[in-house]
Design a protein around this motif. Structure first.
Motif, PDB file in Angstrom:
ATOM      1  N   GLY A 106     -50.038 -14.467  -5.683  1.00 22.38           N
ATOM      2  CA  GLY A 106     -50.522 -15.263  -6.802  1.00 22.38           C
ATOM      3  C   GLY A 106     -49.554 -15.352  -7.967  1.00 22.38           C
ATOM      4  N   GLU A 107     -48.475 -14.603  -7.941  1.00 28.73           N
ATOM      5  CA  GLU A 107     -47.465 -14.688  -8.999  1.00 28.73           C
ATOM      6  C   GLU A 107     -46.859 -16.090  -9.006  1.00 28.73           C
ATOM      7  N   VAL A 108     -46.834 -16.715 -10.203  1.00 26.85           N
ATOM      8  CA  VAL A 108     -46.341 -18.087 -10.313  1.00 26.85           C
ATOM      9  C   VAL A 108     -44.827 -18.093 -10.459  1.00 26.85           C
ATOM     10  N   ASN A 109     -44.159 -18.787  -9.568  1.00 23.21           N
ATOM     11  CA  ASN A 109     -42.709 -18.928  -9.668  1.00 23.21           C
ATOM     12  C   ASN A 109     -42.334 -19.985 -10.705  1.00 23.21           C
ATOM     13  N   ARG A 110     -43.017 -21.136 -10.624  1.00 20.20           N
ATOM     14  CA  ARG A 110     -42.725 -22.207 -11.561  1.00 20.20           C
ATOM     15  C   ARG A 110     -43.783 -23.292 -11.432  1.00 20.20           C
ATOM     16  N   GLU A 111     -43.829 -24.194 -12.401  1.00 20.43           N
ATOM     17  CA  GLU A 111     -44.724 -25.351 -12.336  1.00 20.43           C
ATOM     18  C   GLU A 111     -43.945 -26.549 -11.833  1.00 20.43           C
ATOM     19  N   CYS A 112     -44.554 -27.313 -10.953  1.00 21.07           N
ATOM     20  CA  CYS A 112     -43.896 -28.474 -10.364  1.00 21.07           C
ATOM     21  C   CYS A 112     -43.940 -29.656 -11.331  1.00 21.07           C
ATOM     22  N   GLY A 113     -42.979 -30.537 -11.203  1.00 24.09           N
ATOM     23  CA  GLY A 113     -42.900 -31.695 -12.067  1.00 24.09           C
ATOM     24  C   GLY A 113     -43.774 -32.838 -11.585  1.00 24.09           C
ATOM     25  N   THR A 114     -43.770 -33.919 -12.331  1.00 25.55           N
ATOM     26  CA  THR A 114     -44.530 -35.119 -11.956  1.00 25.55           C
ATOM     27  C   THR A 114     -44.115 -35.591 -10.576  1.00 25.55           C
ATOM     28  N   ASP A 115     -45.106 -35.839  -9.722  1.00 27.82           N
ATOM     29  CA  ASP A 115     -44.915 -36.323  -8.353  1.00 27.82           C
ATOM     30  C   ASP A 115     -44.217 -35.319  -7.441  1.00 27.82           C
ATOM     31  N   GLU A 116     -44.071 -34.086  -7.875  1.00 24.37           N
ATOM     32  CA  GLU A 116     -43.489 -33.051  -7.017  1.00 24.37           C
ATOM     33  C   GLU A 116     -44.634 -32.297  -6.324  1.00 24.37           C
ATOM     34  N   ILE A 117     -44.491 -32.107  -5.021  1.00 24.93           N
ATOM     35  CA  ILE A 117     -45.535 -31.449  -4.245  1.00 24.93           C
ATOM     36  C   ILE A 117     -45.500 -29.941  -4.452  1.00 24.93           C
ATOM     37  N   GLY A 118     -46.676 -29.378  -4.656  1.00 25.12           N
ATOM     38  CA  GLY A 118     -46.842 -27.938  -4.765  1.00 25.12           C
ATOM     39  C   GLY A 118     -48.288 -27.593  -4.458  1.00 25.12           C
ATOM     40  N   GLU A 119     -48.667 -26.360  -4.758  1.00 28.45           N
ATOM     41  CA  GLU A 119     -50.048 -25.957  -4.495  1.00 28.45           C
ATOM     42  C   GLU A 119     -50.948 -26.385  -5.650  1.00 28.45           C
ATOM     43  N   ILE A 120     -52.088 -26.959  -5.314  1.00 28.36           N
ATOM     44  CA  ILE A 120     -53.063 -27.383  -6.317  1.00 28.36           C
ATOM     45  C   ILE A 120     -53.804 -26.151  -6.821  1.00 28.36           C
TER      46      ILE A 120
END
Length: 631
Positions: free
Chosen positions: A412-426
């Motif tokens: 659950g440790e967050v590596n980073r937040e994804c940018g606009t239109d970048e796929i990541g975990e919701i």
């Protein structure tokens, strides 16, 4: 308290709603308080209608809000009189009926309600009864062509804390001569569990309906429901729901969307969060009218054939559906006056773009696709009823819900937040997010650190306008028509065969169900067995029919990672190519197919060739994945 209704049609309007603290929007803390408010203000208005048969002129039982409030009060009082406290389980194994609503709302008020899918196997039902510590079980009395009562009494033998079984006899909804036949046709059960068995309605009639005989405690934070998730296969996980999440689902949906004069028809089961929360709770909050057509809903005899007639009969303004129902309804000609119908709420699985357009064009109703999950007490986002609807997206996060697309570690440790239109975990946060599963071991890595946002396990992106797009799943669940199937169950069963070395089970795209289970098998050296023989073995050893693969293929070698784990992304591409190329070939369209990874859309199908763009679009538009013409 601020009561102004603001349409949630753009990101700016959502921000305007959220500028007022949620504590000022409403002070209601519990479901019973919400029901009491509506019963007081909408007492003589229609609240709930159920018809056991699907004909537009068949007998129906309708309750006003005052009557429904009284029945829920009696049910809650009965559960407490039978010894259930605020932390005790009150389970129901029921199809839809008016009694299902009494039990759900009364169970939430008196204790911890535990809905159970009647399609589960006896062992799974017993496991849920034990895990939730259920003291009371509400189920059907023996009834022709139903095995629900048989399953309930069989499961009760393995639930030591269960004390009382309350039966609902559907005979009371029938008129002569059918009602005369029920005693003759009623199955006889060999009951050996020793629990007390009584009739729900008879016992409720002994209780007062004008007041609770006990004081509600715990308020908004009390866990008042345990919903199982993990689908129809394997031993389900138990998600705990607080009252605040139930009230939130009801109140948010009424913000200029569902109104007191609306009529909602819900042929979806009330053991599922979509029917129980955004639909039922929004009716409770708004004072709208809920119609339940037959115990089995869309699976009920004649429901699909009579659906448009039922819309006309009840002057329905909102219908609730899943993609499989939309496909089936398009095969029925609209011969009735459905001008009252404003919206179709669709959830549980992605709606293919072409199906979306055909349904709106044919039926003249606006579809609102949404996204939710059991762990969020259901609703997360929905395409706005006003403003832009982006077909293929699941809309904007609902008011007071915040969605972030994150790159997380396993813990659950967050590596980073994804940018606009970048796929990541919701990852999501809202007042309805559950506090975790009952089994503590299942909560590892479930929430982000920091932030304590719920990790959905779904992959997606947020576009520049704030719309949410689902692109895949971090987890490997196969979602068949809204039911979650654990691929491990398929793999474990097939691995039991002496000829099998490795198995990779995935979901292959399907126009109706969204996904169907598919298995790829690598045999042991020198083993000899046919695909047909392996499928027969799967049918015999996989405990749930829904999980039996619709396609099984023996391959020379499964793709694997460096550590020897089956590499499922390669299998998904292979299955998608087979399904899409096969659909084109079956339709006589000459086109090549390629499956590629797109950074904003996930797996995308590229198709083109002599068949032409229009012919390709006609075929591939029926399937759920995004596609593009190769030129």
């Amino acid at each position: 308290m601020t009561s102004a209704r603001i349409p949630c049609s753009t990101r700016e309007m959502k921000a305007a709603i959220e500028a007022v603290p949620i504590s000022e929007r409403w002070q209601t803390e519990t479901v019973y308080e919400m029901l009491a408010e509506t019963a007081a203000s909408r007492g003589e208005a229609r609240a709930l209608s159920f018809q056991i048969r699907s004909g537009p002129k068949d007998r129906a039982e309708t309750l006003t809000w005052a009557e429904l409030g009284a029945q829920v009060t009696r049910a809650a009082n009965l559960f407490r009189a039978l010894g259930a406290g605020p932390e005790d389980g009150i389970a129901y194994l029921l199809p839809n009926s008016n009694e299902t609503v009494y039990t759900l709302l009364g169970g939430v008020t008196a204790g911890v309600v535990c809905p159970i899918n009647p399609l589960l196997e006896v062992g799974q039902i017993a496991s849920i009864l034990r895990e939730t510590g259920a003291r009371i079980l509400v189920t059907l009395a023996p009834f022709p062509k139903s095995d629900v009562a048989e399953k309930a009494h069989a499961a009760a033998m393995f639930a030591p804390e269960l004390q009382t079984i309350l039966e609902v006899d559907l005979k009371r909804y029938l008129s002569p001569p059918l009602s005369w036949l029920i005693p003759v046709m009623r199955p006889r059960l060999d009951i050996r569990h020793g629990k007390r068995v009584a009739n729900l309605n008879e016992e409720m009639a002994k209780q007062p309906g004008d007041r609770l005989t006990f004081a509600e405690t715990g308020g908004a934070d009390r866990v008042a429901a345990n919903f199982h998730t993990g689908g129809t296969t394997g031993m389900p996980k138990i998600a705990r729901h607080r009252q605040r999440g139930m009230v939130y689902n009801g109140k948010v949906a009424t913000m200029d969307v569902i109104r007191p004069d609306d009529v909602l028809i819900c042929p979806l089961p009330l053991f599922h969060v979509l029917g129980a929360y955004p639909i039922l709770m929004s009716c409770v909050a708004a004072g709208a009218h809920l119609v339940l057509p037959t115990p089995a809903g869309y699976r009920g005899e004649g429901v699909l054939d009579n659906f448009w007639a039922l819309v006309e009969r009840w002057r329905v303004s909102f219908m609730v559906m899943v993609p499989t129902a939309a496909t089936a309804l398009l095969q029925r000609e609209v011969k009735h006056d459905i001008s009252s119908l404003r919206y179709a709420i669709c959830g549980s699985a992605p709606l293919p773009v072409e199906l979306f357009r055909r349904f709106e064009r044919t039926c003249g109703v606006k579809i609102l696709e949404g996204y939710g999950m059991t762990e969020a007490t259901c609703l997360v986002s929905i395409n706005p009823p006003e403003g832009e609807r982006k077909i293929g997206s699941v809309g904007l996060p609902i008011p007071y819900t915040h969605v972030r697309i994150l790159d997380c570690q396993q813990d659950g440790e967050v590596n980073r937040e994804c940018g606009t239109d970048e796929i990541g975990e919701i990852c999501i946060g809202n007042p309805a997010v559950f506090p975790g599963y009952r089994e503590e071991a299942r909560n590892f890595g479930l929430f982000t650190r920091p932030g304590h946002l719920l990790r959905t396990g779904d992959m997606g992106r947020l576009d520049a306008d704030g719309y949410l797009w689902i692109t895949g799943r971090l987890k490997d669940l196969i979602i068949r028509g809204g039911h979650n199937i654990d691929p491990g169950l398929i793999e474990e069963a097939l691995m039991g065969h002496s000829a099998v070395a490795f198995v990779g089970a995935i979901g292959q795209p399907d126009a109706v169900a969204g996904e169907l289970p598919c298995a790829y098998v690598e045999l042991r050296d020198d083993a000899s067995i046919t695909e047909a023989e392996l499928l027969d073995y799967a049918r015999e050893h996989i405990p749930e029919r829904a999980a039996v693969p619709k396609h099984l293929e023996i391959v020379d070698e499964l793709p694997k990672t460096a550590v020897g784990k089956v590499f499922k992304p390669a299998l998904r591409k292979r299955a998608i190519h087979r399904v899409y190329a096969g659909a084109l070939a079956d339709a006589g369209v000459d086109a090549s197919v390629e499956v590629v990874e797109d950074k904003t859309r996930g797996l995308v199908v590229r198709a083109g060739g002599p068949g032409g763009r229009e012919a390709v679009a006609r075929v591939l538009g029926e399937l759920p994945l995004p596609w593009e013409h190769a030129g």
